[in-house]
Design a protein around this motif. Sequence first.
Motif, PDB file in Angstrom:
ATOM      1  N   ALA A  27       0.848  -1.195   0.000  1.00 60.06           N
ATOM      2  CA  ALA A  27       0.000   0.000   0.000  1.00 60.06           C
ATOM      3  C   ALA A  27       0.882   1.243   0.000  1.00 60.06           C
ATOM      4  O   ALA A  27       2.011   1.232   0.497  1.00 60.06           O
ATOM      5  CB  ALA A  27      -0.903  -0.005   1.231  1.00 60.06           C
ATOM      6  N   TYR A  28       0.367   2.296  -0.568  1.00 61.41           N
ATOM      7  CA  TYR A  28       1.094   3.566  -0.603  1.00 61.41           C
ATOM      8  C   TYR A  28       1.289   4.121   0.802  1.00 61.41           C
ATOM      9  O   TYR A  28       0.391   4.020   1.638  1.00 61.41           O
ATOM     10  CB  TYR A  28       0.318   4.605  -1.417  1.00 61.41           C
ATOM     11  N   THR A  29       2.446   4.699   1.020  1.00 62.94           N
ATOM     12  CA  THR A  29       2.730   5.431   2.252  1.00 62.94           C
ATOM     13  C   THR A  29       3.523   6.673   1.889  1.00 62.94           C
ATOM     14  O   THR A  29       4.251   6.697   0.885  1.00 62.94           O
ATOM     15  CB  THR A  29       3.555   4.588   3.252  1.00 62.94           C
ATOM     16  N   LEU A  30       3.392   7.690   2.717  1.00 62.83           N
ATOM     17  CA  LEU A  30       4.067   8.959   2.420  1.00 62.83           C
ATOM     18  C   LEU A  30       5.580   8.902   2.602  1.00 62.83           C
ATOM     19  O   LEU A  30       6.279   9.812   2.160  1.00 62.83           O
ATOM     20  CB  LEU A  30       3.466  10.076   3.276  1.00 62.83           C
ATOM     21  N   ASP A  31       6.089   7.832   3.180  1.00 62.71           N
ATOM     22  CA  ASP A  31       7.546   7.775   3.371  1.00 62.71           C
ATOM     23  C   ASP A  31       8.317   7.580   2.064  1.00 62.71           C
ATOM     24  O   ASP A  31       9.544   7.673   2.054  1.00 62.71           O
ATOM     25  CB  ASP A  31       7.937   6.710   4.400  1.00 62.71           C
ATOM     26  N   VAL A  32       7.620   7.343   0.951  1.00 65.20           N
ATOM     27  CA  VAL A  32       8.304   7.193  -0.342  1.00 65.20           C
ATOM     28  C   VAL A  32       8.187   8.431  -1.231  1.00 65.20           C
ATOM     29  O   VAL A  32       8.599   8.404  -2.393  1.00 65.20           O
ATOM     30  CB  VAL A  32       7.789   5.951  -1.110  1.00 65.20           C
ATOM     31  N   VAL A  33       7.656   9.518  -0.686  1.00 62.51           N
ATOM     32  CA  VAL A  33       7.373  10.714  -1.487  1.00 62.51           C
ATOM     33  C   VAL A  33       8.593  11.197  -2.268  1.00 62.51           C
ATOM     34  O   VAL A  33       8.512  11.450  -3.475  1.00 62.51           O
ATOM     35  CB  VAL A  33       6.803  11.853  -0.604  1.00 62.51           C
ATOM     36  N   GLU A  34       9.717  11.345  -1.611  1.00 61.43           N
ATOM     37  CA  GLU A  34      10.902  11.888  -2.288  1.00 61.43           C
ATOM     38  C   GLU A  34      11.382  10.956  -3.398  1.00 61.43           C
ATOM     39  O   GLU A  34      11.669  11.405  -4.514  1.00 61.43           O
ATOM     40  CB  GLU A  34      12.023  12.164  -1.286  1.00 61.43           C
TER      41      GLU A  34
END
Length: 168
Positions: free
Chosen positions: A6-13
């Motif tokens: 699932a998507y998580t914000l820790d991969v934004v960069e």
Amino acid sequence: MIELRAYTLDVVEAYATYRNNRTIFDNGYDKVPNPFTLKDAEDFITLQTKKNIPERKIIYWKDQFVGEIGITINTDVFKLGAEMGYFIGAPFWGNGIASEAIKLMVEYSFKNFDIIRIEAGVFSFNKASMRVLEKNDFYLESIKKDAVIKNNVILDDYIWVKLKNPRT
């Protein structure tokens, strides 16, 4: 080992960095912003996290985020079908990641959604993507001649399809 998560914000960069690759942009739809900013990544990922049954997943290889894959379910009389799209970050090309991710996404999609058909459109120059789909038992259903304009170049769109239960 390939995992779909699932998507998580820790991969934004990393997501924004991978999306800003010219080759990835050249193989995708123009609706994806270019350049792809951190805010674009954050907005997109946040949208994905709100879905009860996500249509898109992020790809992990050796416990590291490397790309994304997903479907868009069609509507109206085409509602039993979906379109698949994916990308792998450039540092990870050539490791067989896309092939395994497609296999996992197809299994997930047919299990979790009321669809019987998945198609992937591939621009005529992207032979690597065509090979990966073929390895996953997609078949070339059609070539839509002069169907795409990308970077001011008119291209053919190769339509690759996988059926849940092919008729014989």
